[in-house]
Design a protein around this motif. Structure first.
Motif, PDB file in Angstrom:
ATOM      1  N   CYS A 295     -10.295  -8.452  -7.622  1.00  0.00           N
ATOM      2  CA  CYS A 295      -9.183  -7.243  -7.906  1.00  0.00           C
ATOM      3  C   CYS A 295      -8.031  -6.241  -7.391  1.00  0.00           C
ATOM      4  O   CYS A 295      -8.501  -6.280  -6.136  1.00  0.00           O
ATOM      5  N   VAL A 296      -6.900  -7.047  -7.365  1.00  0.00           N
ATOM      6  CA  VAL A 296      -5.913  -6.322  -6.524  1.00  0.00           C
ATOM      7  C   VAL A 296      -5.205  -5.089  -7.179  1.00  0.00           C
ATOM      8  O   VAL A 296      -5.074  -4.286  -7.666  1.00  0.00           O
ATOM      9  N   PHE A 297      -5.383  -3.854  -5.458  1.00  0.00           N
ATOM     10  CA  PHE A 297      -5.047  -2.420  -5.953  1.00  0.00           C
ATOM     11  C   PHE A 297      -4.331  -2.509  -5.762  1.00  0.00           C
ATOM     12  O   PHE A 297      -3.415  -3.024  -4.509  1.00  0.00           O
ATOM     13  N   SER A 298      -2.606  -1.168  -5.736  1.00  0.00           N
ATOM     14  CA  SER A 298      -2.139  -1.157  -5.537  1.00  0.00           C
ATOM     15  C   SER A 298      -2.038  -0.385  -4.158  1.00  0.00           C
ATOM     16  O   SER A 298      -3.323   0.230  -4.049  1.00  0.00           O
ATOM     17  N   GLY A 299      -1.464  -0.012  -3.376  1.00  0.00           N
ATOM     18  CA  GLY A 299      -1.712   0.296  -2.062  1.00  0.00           C
ATOM     19  C   GLY A 299      -1.975   1.921  -2.574  1.00  0.00           C
ATOM     20  O   GLY A 299      -3.045   1.887  -1.162  1.00  0.00           O
ATOM     21  N   SER A 300      -2.004   2.869  -3.338  1.00  0.00           N
ATOM     22  CA  SER A 300      -2.586   4.438  -2.746  1.00  0.00           C
ATOM     23  C   SER A 300      -3.899   3.886  -3.313  1.00  0.00           C
ATOM     24  O   SER A 300      -4.259   4.960  -2.370  1.00  0.00           O
ATOM     25  N   ILE A 301      -4.034   3.240  -4.269  1.00  0.00           N
ATOM     26  CA  ILE A 301      -5.088   2.991  -4.770  1.00  0.00           C
ATOM     27  C   ILE A 301      -6.522   2.969  -3.566  1.00  0.00           C
ATOM     28  O   ILE A 301      -7.345   3.171  -3.644  1.00  0.00           O
ATOM     29  N   PHE A 302      -5.677   1.640  -2.578  1.00  0.00           N
ATOM     30  CA  PHE A 302      -6.672   0.931  -2.144  1.00  0.00           C
ATOM     31  C   PHE A 302      -7.193   2.084  -1.111  1.00  0.00           C
ATOM     32  O   PHE A 302      -7.991   2.231  -0.525  1.00  0.00           O
ATOM     33  N   ASN A 303      -6.999   3.292  -0.731  1.00  0.00           N
ATOM     34  CA  ASN A 303      -7.545   3.976   0.073  1.00  0.00           C
ATOM     35  C   ASN A 303      -8.990   4.823  -0.919  1.00  0.00           C
ATOM     36  O   ASN A 303      -8.852   5.414   0.090  1.00  0.00           O
ATOM     37  N   SER A 304      -8.927   4.612  -1.902  1.00  0.00           N
ATOM     38  CA  SER A 304     -10.203   5.409  -2.186  1.00  0.00           C
ATOM     39  C   SER A 304     -11.368   5.371  -1.738  1.00  0.00           C
ATOM     40  O   SER A 304     -11.351   4.154  -1.057  1.00  0.00           O
ATOM     41  N   ASN A 305     -11.755   6.662  -1.552  1.00  0.00           N
ATOM     42  CA  ASN A 305     -13.302   5.812  -0.835  1.00  0.00           C
ATOM     43  C   ASN A 305     -14.362   5.497  -1.065  1.00  0.00           C
ATOM     44  O   ASN A 305     -15.184   5.321  -0.459  1.00  0.00           O
ATOM     45  N   VAL A 306     -14.196   5.275  -2.417  1.00  0.00           N
ATOM     46  CA  VAL A 306     -15.558   4.103  -3.056  1.00  0.00           C
ATOM     47  C   VAL A 306     -14.790   3.095  -4.489  1.00  0.00           C
ATOM     48  O   VAL A 306     -13.722   3.730  -4.654  1.00  0.00           O
ATOM     49  N   MET A 307     -15.060   2.190  -4.362  1.00  0.00           N
ATOM     50  CA  MET A 307     -14.379   1.115  -5.028  1.00  0.00           C
ATOM     51  C   MET A 307     -15.938   0.316  -5.339  1.00  0.00           C
ATOM     52  O   MET A 307     -17.017  -0.067  -4.913  1.00  0.00           O
ATOM     53  N   GLY A 308     -15.638  -0.649  -6.743  1.00  0.00           N
ATOM     54  CA  GLY A 308     -16.609  -0.541  -7.104  1.00  0.00           C
ATOM     55  C   GLY A 308     -17.269  -1.791  -8.561  1.00  0.00           C
ATOM     56  O   GLY A 308     -15.307  -1.656  -9.000  1.00  0.00           O
ATOM     57  N   TRP A 309     -17.825  -2.810  -9.492  1.00  0.00           N
ATOM     58  CA  TRP A 309     -17.612  -2.659 -10.190  1.00  0.00           C
ATOM     59  C   TRP A 309     -18.911  -2.599 -11.727  1.00  0.00           C
ATOM     60  O   TRP A 309     -19.462  -2.446 -10.814  1.00  0.00           O
TER      61      TRP A 309
END
Length: 117
Positions: free
Chosen positions: A21-35
């Motif tokens: 999952c490739v993120f845009s730069g700003s969203i990659f700074n989110s605190n949590v990521m998941g599937w």
């Protein structure tokens, strides 16, 4: 596109796939990521999540020991390594990101994983 998932496909039971999952730069700074995933005709299920600050991970019981969530900051990419796949893992898989362990603000389009018996 803010999140772009890929890597799904058809695999035999016991096989492996790696979702990306490739993120845009700003969203990659989110605190949590998941599937998350949605099997055909069934409800959504959270598969795995990762706290981007601490590295803490959490997995659904159904995938523990078989799936691994990870991220590569240099590539703005999150992965889901899926091993020992079972037919019941067949689903559309979605990547997501958010501010807290339980809330998600961004969703990617799904990628279909089909596991044949």
């Amino acid at each position: 596109v803010q999140l772009q998932a890929s890597g799904g496909g058809l695999v035999q039971a016991g096989g492996s796939l790696r979702l990306s999952c490739v993120f845009s730069g700003s969203i990659f700074n989110s605190n949590v990521m998941g599937w998350y995933r949605q099997p055909p005709g069934k409800q959504w299920e959270r598969v795995a999540r990762i706290d981007t600050s601490t590295g803490r991970t959490d997995y659904a019981d159904s995938v523990k020991g078989r799936f691994t969530i990870s991220r590569d900051a240099a590539k703005y990419t999150m992965y889901l390594q899926m091993n020992s796949l079972k037919p019941e893992d067949t689903a559309v898989y979605y990547c997501t990101a958010g501010a807290t362990w339980k809330s998600y603000d961004y969703w990617g389009q799904g990628t279909l994983v089909t596991v044949s018996s």
